[in-house]
Design an enzyme around this catalytic site. Sequence first.
Site, PDB file in Angstrom:
ATOM      1  N   TYR A 120      49.435  47.125  38.126  1.00  0.00           N
ATOM      2  CA  TYR A 120      48.782  46.554  39.311  1.00  0.00           C
ATOM      3  C   TYR A 120      48.537  47.612  40.391  1.00  0.00           C
ATOM      4  O   TYR A 120      47.424  47.739  40.921  1.00  0.00           O
ATOM      5  CB  TYR A 120      49.689  45.494  39.941  1.00  0.00           C
ATOM      6  CG  TYR A 120      49.727  44.148  39.288  1.00  0.00           C
ATOM      7  CD1 TYR A 120      50.470  43.921  38.136  1.00  0.00           C
ATOM      8  CD2 TYR A 120      49.067  43.075  39.871  1.00  0.00           C
ATOM      9  CE1 TYR A 120      50.542  42.663  37.571  1.00  0.00           C
ATOM     10  CE2 TYR A 120      49.139  41.801  39.314  1.00  0.00           C
ATOM     11  CZ  TYR A 120      49.883  41.605  38.167  1.00  0.00           C
ATOM     12  OH  TYR A 120      49.958  40.356  37.609  1.00  0.00           O
ATOM     13  N   HIS A 123      26.310  25.166  42.571  1.00  0.00           N
ATOM     14  CA  HIS A 123      25.216  26.112  42.346  1.00  0.00           C
ATOM     15  C   HIS A 123      24.589  26.550  43.657  1.00  0.00           C
ATOM     16  O   HIS A 123      24.402  25.722  44.542  1.00  0.00           O
ATOM     17  CB  HIS A 123      24.153  25.434  41.468  1.00  0.00           C
ATOM     18  CG  HIS A 123      23.048  26.354  41.063  1.00  0.00           C
ATOM     19  ND1 HIS A 123      23.238  27.379  40.146  1.00  0.00           N
ATOM     20  CD2 HIS A 123      21.760  26.432  41.471  1.00  0.00           C
ATOM     21  CE1 HIS A 123      22.085  28.022  39.993  1.00  0.00           C
ATOM     22  NE2 HIS A 123      21.181  27.476  40.788  1.00  0.00           N
ATOM     23  N   GLU A 140      30.614  28.984  38.865  1.00  0.00           N
ATOM     24  CA  GLU A 140      30.074  27.854  38.095  1.00  0.00           C
ATOM     25  C   GLU A 140      29.982  28.183  36.603  1.00  0.00           C
ATOM     26  O   GLU A 140      30.050  27.305  35.752  1.00  0.00           O
ATOM     27  CB  GLU A 140      28.703  27.412  38.617  1.00  0.00           C
ATOM     28  CG  GLU A 140      27.593  28.404  38.389  1.00  0.00           C
ATOM     29  CD  GLU A 140      26.231  27.920  38.921  1.00  0.00           C
ATOM     30  OE1 GLU A 140      25.844  26.790  38.614  1.00  0.00           O
ATOM     31  OE2 GLU A 140      25.575  28.682  39.647  1.00  0.00           O
ATOM     32  N   GLU A 156      44.883  49.022  41.531  1.00  0.00           N
ATOM     33  CA  GLU A 156      44.412  48.597  42.857  1.00  0.00           C
ATOM     34  C   GLU A 156      44.126  49.809  43.749  1.00  0.00           C
ATOM     35  O   GLU A 156      43.064  49.901  44.376  1.00  0.00           O
ATOM     36  CB  GLU A 156      45.450  47.684  43.518  1.00  0.00           C
ATOM     37  CG  GLU A 156      45.522  46.312  42.833  1.00  0.00           C
ATOM     38  CD  GLU A 156      46.479  45.346  43.506  1.00  0.00           C
ATOM     39  OE1 GLU A 156      47.320  45.784  44.328  1.00  0.00           O
ATOM     40  OE2 GLU A 156      46.406  44.137  43.205  1.00  0.00           O
ATOM     41  N   CYS A 165      51.559  43.684  49.483  1.00  0.00           N
ATOM     42  CA  CYS A 165      50.375  42.821  49.378  1.00  0.00           C
ATOM     43  C   CYS A 165      49.483  42.822  50.615  1.00  0.00           C
ATOM     44  O   CYS A 165      48.256  42.952  50.495  1.00  0.00           O
ATOM     45  CB  CYS A 165      50.797  41.369  49.148  1.00  0.00           C
ATOM     46  SG  CYS A 165      52.326  41.131  48.277  1.00  0.00           S
ATOM     47  N   LYS A 203      47.886  46.279  51.611  1.00  0.00           N
ATOM     48  CA  LYS A 203      47.010  46.622  50.483  1.00  0.00           C
ATOM     49  C   LYS A 203      45.710  45.819  50.548  1.00  0.00           C
ATOM     50  O   LYS A 203      44.621  46.346  50.366  1.00  0.00           O
ATOM     51  CB  LYS A 203      47.770  46.341  49.185  1.00  0.00           C
ATOM     52  CG  LYS A 203      47.052  46.567  47.875  1.00  0.00           C
ATOM     53  CD  LYS A 203      46.177  45.447  47.395  1.00  0.00           C
ATOM     54  CE  LYS A 203      46.810  44.095  47.336  1.00  0.00           C
ATOM     55  NZ  LYS A 203      47.780  43.898  46.285  1.00  0.00           N
ATOM     56  N   CYS A 246      56.147  42.760  50.801  1.00  0.00           N
ATOM     57  CA  CYS A 246      54.826  42.126  50.806  1.00  0.00           C
ATOM     58  C   CYS A 246      54.111  42.328  52.138  1.00  0.00           C
ATOM     59  O   CYS A 246      52.954  42.735  52.167  1.00  0.00           O
ATOM     60  CB  CYS A 246      54.978  40.636  50.494  1.00  0.00           C
ATOM     61  SG  CYS A 246      53.414  39.763  50.567  1.00  0.00           S
TER      62      CYS A 246
HETATM   63  P1  NDP Z   1      53.637  47.761  36.642  1.00  0.00           P
HETATM   64  O1  NDP Z   1      54.861  47.346  35.958  1.00  0.00           O
HETATM   65  O2  NDP Z   1      52.532  46.798  36.822  1.00  0.00           O
HETATM   66  O3  NDP Z   1      53.033  49.068  35.937  1.00  0.00           O
HETATM   67  C1  NDP Z   1      53.831  50.172  35.712  1.00  0.00           C
HETATM   68  C2  NDP Z   1      52.991  51.278  35.139  1.00  0.00           C
HETATM   69  O4  NDP Z   1      53.791  52.438  35.016  1.00  0.00           O
HETATM   70  C3  NDP Z   1      52.417  50.964  33.780  1.00  0.00           C
HETATM   71  O5  NDP Z   1      51.132  51.494  33.691  1.00  0.00           O
HETATM   72  C4  NDP Z   1      53.368  51.714  32.845  1.00  0.00           C
HETATM   73  O6  NDP Z   1      52.757  52.139  31.668  1.00  0.00           O
HETATM   74  C5  NDP Z   1      53.671  52.936  33.685  1.00  0.00           C
HETATM   75  N1  NDP Z   1      54.928  53.575  33.304  1.00  0.00           N
HETATM   76  C6  NDP Z   1      56.173  53.066  33.369  1.00  0.00           C
HETATM   77  N2  NDP Z   1      57.064  53.983  32.943  1.00  0.00           N
HETATM   78  C7  NDP Z   1      56.366  55.072  32.597  1.00  0.00           C
HETATM   79  C8  NDP Z   1      56.720  56.331  32.061  1.00  0.00           C
HETATM   80  N3  NDP Z   1      57.996  56.661  31.822  1.00  0.00           N
HETATM   81  N4  NDP Z   1      55.746  57.224  31.794  1.00  0.00           N
HETATM   82  C9  NDP Z   1      54.451  56.908  32.030  1.00  0.00           C
HETATM   83  N5  NDP Z   1      54.053  55.726  32.540  1.00  0.00           N
HETATM   84  C10 NDP Z   1      55.002  54.815  32.824  1.00  0.00           C
HETATM   85  O7  NDP Z   1      54.168  48.350  38.016  1.00  0.00           O
HETATM   86  P2  NDP Z   1      53.486  48.629  39.398  1.00  0.00           P
HETATM   87  O8  NDP Z   1      54.315  49.722  39.964  1.00  0.00           O
HETATM   88  O9  NDP Z   1      52.027  48.813  39.295  1.00  0.00           O
HETATM   89  O10 NDP Z   1      53.736  47.264  40.169  1.00  0.00           O
HETATM   90  C11 NDP Z   1      55.026  46.663  40.214  1.00  0.00           C
HETATM   91  C12 NDP Z   1      54.913  45.163  40.240  1.00  0.00           C
HETATM   92  O11 NDP Z   1      54.477  44.755  41.505  1.00  0.00           O
HETATM   93  C13 NDP Z   1      53.884  44.604  39.268  1.00  0.00           C
HETATM   94  O12 NDP Z   1      54.424  44.381  38.012  1.00  0.00           O
HETATM   95  C14 NDP Z   1      53.454  43.328  39.928  1.00  0.00           C
HETATM   96  O13 NDP Z   1      54.254  42.291  39.456  1.00  0.00           O
HETATM   97  C15 NDP Z   1      53.708  43.583  41.396  1.00  0.00           C
HETATM   98  N6  NDP Z   1      52.425  43.758  42.093  1.00  0.00           N
HETATM   99  C16 NDP Z   1      51.572  42.701  42.156  1.00  0.00           C
HETATM  100  C17 NDP Z   1      50.359  42.816  42.777  1.00  0.00           C
HETATM  101  C18 NDP Z   1      49.435  41.643  42.810  1.00  0.00           C
HETATM  102  O14 NDP Z   1      49.883  40.527  42.601  1.00  0.00           O
HETATM  103  N7  NDP Z   1      48.143  41.851  43.023  1.00  0.00           N
HETATM  104  C19 NDP Z   1      49.943  44.061  43.411  1.00  0.00           C
HETATM  105  C20 NDP Z   1      50.903  45.130  43.272  1.00  0.00           C
HETATM  106  C21 NDP Z   1      52.092  44.963  42.645  1.00  0.00           C
HETATM  107  P3  NDP Z   1      52.734  51.236  30.320  1.00  0.00           P
HETATM  108  O15 NDP Z   1      51.764  50.131  30.565  1.00  0.00           O
HETATM  109  O16 NDP Z   1      52.278  52.209  29.277  1.00  0.00           O
HETATM  110  O17 NDP Z   1      54.136  50.776  30.123  1.00  0.00           O
END
Ligand code: NDP
Length: 455
Positions: A178, A440, A445, A182, A47, A50, A42
């Site tokens: 995410y 407001h 709101e 982002e 976080c 980022k 983080c």
């Molecule tokens: P996510 O789990 O959010 O997303 C993973 C992505 O990878 C999805 O789009 C998924 O597609 C894709 N994917 C997975 N496997 C494959 C594959 N074999 N082929 C093609 N696409 C694939 O992971 P992130 O890496 O973005 O983030 C990890 C975690 O970190 C998040 O879940 C979140 O909890 C945390 N995070 C939180 C943030 C915040 O609070 N603002 C910011 C950044 C991270 P599909 O949807 O089709 O499965």
Amino acid sequence: MSLHYDLFVIGGGSGGVRASRMAAATGAKVGIAESYRWGGTCVIRGCVPKKLFSYASHVGEDLHDVAGYGWSLGGTPSFDWGKLMAAKNKEIDRLESVYENNVLAPAGVALHRGTAKLIGPNSIDLDGQTITADKILIAVGGHPTRLPIPGAELAMTSNELFELQDFPDSMLVYGSGYIAVEFAGIMQGLGADVTLAFRADKMLRGFDEDLRDHLTQMMINKGVTIRPYTTLESLAQAAGGIEVAWQEHGDALESQRFDQVLMATGRRPNTHNLGLEAVGVALNDKGAIEVDHHFETSVPGIYALGDVIDRVQLTPVALGEAMAFVDTHFKGKPRRMDYATIATAVFSDPSVGTIGLSEDEARAQGYEVEIYRSTGRAMKYILPDRNEKMLMKLVVCKETDRVLGLHYVGPDAGEIVQGFAVAMKMGASKADFDATVGIHPTAAEELVTMRTPAA
Ligand code: NDP
């Protein structure tokens, strides 16, 4: 020399730091080991940096808006990635030092730099030194993954992006979770030509459909190229960049050159080289450490929490788990972590905030729902004539009037939904929302003034 602790924590990230200092505050003798940098994902490469990049990206948009408010800037504004990176690094160094010197050390936690490995139910090897503890807590987090395709090593993950030297003119971001969403917004806002490609039909699987559609349209308005139904086949080094071979809708293979590729395809728990197998700590079918309601693993006395147990990969969840762990095991007040109604924000551009159920989830769970929906331009964007609209949506249970879901796309999503998260955690009804006098003029709101159901 051998050392003995009441609690020894492996991993100095959000969960490990919180657990160790709160346990030390109860009078327990606590030690903690970290092999990389205090603060964990983080603070060091997640976080916090980022969010700093996200602010930088928004400054770029605001500069375009200044004329609408009567300001003019001498010359053409320019952006220097190296200066942003240096400023980010300085702040991360400061925060790491705060964790080490102002948080952990004053709490009485003994800090160890090194790689810890379990060698018994109560024993750890730390780079050759044996440490024993009544309780061991594993809070080592996770790591970003690359897809197993030829040339995958040419792509960055979020780890490398935080250290990137040269700003790319063009960039492919692959994934739609995410991190992908982002960084697509951040890099486009800073001036790169970004393509966001993913295998699904829409970005942000699991989020409300209206929210997904609205964000997609807003990102397109900001210039991001969106390619759904896209499968990556291979990456290859090309003159000055990376040649990406992909298929869309299973059609013939195409290829395109990008300066950089970011793979954001999920994160996995850090379970290797910890000695888990030797000691008998069981993993679940997702490859995460399996724990019970009180974070105890299959080996009594060994506990785990945070991303390494892969329940909800969010910093505040790891912090909450750490508090529940300390209450249970050091304060004599056993309790479970409450995972219900966790608010979340995606720092996309525009940002997204969500609490509770999506419309589809609510219907799938058998609720008859009323939907309140509103779109419109934030007042802030009218004079600059910015082509960006907000979306606000409430999913309300028809029978009980309880607000089951709140979904927002627009500026400052995290700031806006945080307060509503308290109300929703308390079980607020639509009547409670209606009885709340708005502030407001604000964007938020609208969330307490929607009166006519859309469906
Ligand atoms: P996510 O789990 O959010 O997303 C993973 C992505 O990878 C999805 O789009 C998924 O597609 C894709 N994917 C997975 N496997 C494959 C594959 N074999 N082929 C093609 N696409 C694939 O992971 P992130 O890496 O973005 O983030 C990890 C975690 O970190 C998040 O879940 C979140 O909890 C945390 N995070 C939180 C943030 C915040 O609070 N603002 C910011 C950044 C991270 P599909 O949807 O089709 O499965």
